[in-house]
Scaffold this motif. Sequence first.
Motif, PDB file in Angstrom:
ATOM      1  N   GLY A   1       0.817  -1.213   0.000  1.00  0.00           N
ATOM      2  CA  GLY A   1       0.000   0.000   0.000  1.00  0.00           C
ATOM      3  C   GLY A   1       0.844   1.253   0.000  1.00  0.00           C
ATOM      4  N   ASP A   2       1.928   1.248   0.788  1.00  0.00           N
ATOM      5  CA  ASP A   2       2.814   2.418   0.809  1.00  0.00           C
ATOM      6  C   ASP A   2       3.547   2.581  -0.515  1.00  0.00           C
ATOM      7  OD1 ASP A   2       4.243   4.557   2.512  1.00  0.00           O
ATOM      8  OD2 ASP A   2       5.898   3.393   1.675  1.00  0.00           O
TER       9      ASP A   2
ATOM     10  N   ASP B   1       1.062   4.192  -2.821  1.00  0.00           N
ATOM     11  CA  ASP B   1       0.756   5.569  -2.431  1.00  0.00           C
ATOM     12  C   ASP B   1       1.917   6.518  -2.713  1.00  0.00           C
ATOM     13  OD1 ASP B   1      -1.015   7.511  -1.150  1.00  0.00           O
ATOM     14  OD2 ASP B   1       0.446   7.504   0.486  1.00  0.00           O
ATOM     15  N   ASN B   2       3.129   6.027  -2.613  1.00  0.00           N
ATOM     16  CA  ASN B   2       4.328   6.848  -2.856  1.00  0.00           C
ATOM     17  C   ASN B   2       5.075   6.323  -4.083  1.00  0.00           C
ATOM     18  OD1 ASN B   2       4.514   8.670  -0.284  1.00  0.00           O
ATOM     19  ND2 ASN B   2       4.075   6.608   0.481  1.00  0.00           N
TER      20      ASN B   2
ATOM     21  N   SER C   1       5.237   9.362   7.008  1.00  0.00           N
ATOM     22  CA  SER C   1       4.514   8.087   6.966  1.00  0.00           C
ATOM     23  C   SER C   1       4.972   7.163   8.088  1.00  0.00           C
ATOM     24  CB  SER C   1       4.727   7.404   5.610  1.00  0.00           C
ATOM     25  OG  SER C   1       4.198   8.172   4.561  1.00  0.00           O
TER      26      SER C   1
END
Length: 435
Positions: A7-8, A11-12, A84
């Motif tokens: 997911g990270d 997202d990035n 984050s």
Amino acid sequence: MIRLILGDLIDNLRIWLGAALIAAVAAVVGAIVASDIQTATQVGGTAGLALYGISGTVILFSAVTSVVVLGSITNLAVALHQRSYALWQLVGLGPQQVRRVVKAQLALMALIGGAAGCAAAVPLLRPLFAFCFANVPQLRDITPAFSPVAVGAVIAYVLVTVLLGGSRGARRAAQIPAIQALREPEAPTKGMSTTRWLTGAALFLILVSIVVSLPGAEPEKAATSLMLIGPLTAGLLSALSPVFMVALLRRWTAVLPLPLPGWWHLARQAAAHHASQSTAVIIPLVMAVSLVGCLYASQGTAPGGDTFSIGGVVLLLGGPILLSLTGATVTLFMAGRQRDREVALLLVSGGTTATIVAAVVSEAVIYVTTAVLLAVPTVLATGLVGAWALDVPPVFGLGAVSTVVVASLVLITTAAVVPALLALRKNTVRTLAAE
């Protein structure tokens, strides 16, 4: 944990794509070296010995460059994620869990980039061999080899280098207090670690031993030793960068004649404040300039003077320079979200488009000029040391240095201006609200 990692990454994506791209370029460079070695093993004889000798020099240049550039990029990728990681700690992840997630992300990008780089290198090997060895009858008709075993070795090398280079950033991500990370857009740069001090001391001792060994050496051996001064000095500067980088940026940009326009002050404050980003741009540029300058400066000590062909320069330095310039350029791409926020803040503060663009261009100029201030003394010292040790006129290779500097300025300016122009087209309120 797997969902958090993936997911990270999604997202990035901009940050992790930049890290993967650098890993891919490092894999291309590693594939060329691995192909040289495997081909030398297969052909044997005089041709094999020649390839072994060439690959040894390329390995050294490429290894130092890879360690420096990948280390800077991976640490920057972690630094850009400080907020984050702080949120992860606030919702219950412990420091060791954060560290494991960071290392897993770095490993995944290294594996993806390493595999992509090896795949991209396969169609390049044959034309590269033909170009670089066009004037060498013994080597120009050789078909380069690159087996699955070599592919695995290259991917493993990229993986280990990325994990080692990002280990400091992973520790910082796990140790920084969550509240402090949420307050600051970028975590404050910490001081020197024991590893950095030991690395710097080792590189300094190696440089001293090279200089001490030069008097009385044969010209060919002296030229080879002098070529090493550039990459080793760049590695030394990289290791010691937390000691001097921010101070250097602040001081030399403050000594210019006054009064200076507001956009210059914006640029110098941004360059000094974002220490991780500035270092990740400047150090690879120092490596590129030092490599080229010291190669030509060292060649002036050899019999016959400056005799490098274009193919020879590409073979020895093409990969390391490509990696260095790509690393410096991709750094600015990775920090695009940070640029979006800064542009939005300047707009709501009354800044104009012209002011923002001028500040961004000035920031690029600051990066390149700082790299020149660090690299050119090394090039000049290489020429003077060679002249002193071998009693020959000094050669500095400033023509080649100028070419790399101009190319660096064009690339860095473009990489800085394009994200700023894109940020100007975004909705200011939404950009600030997202933060």
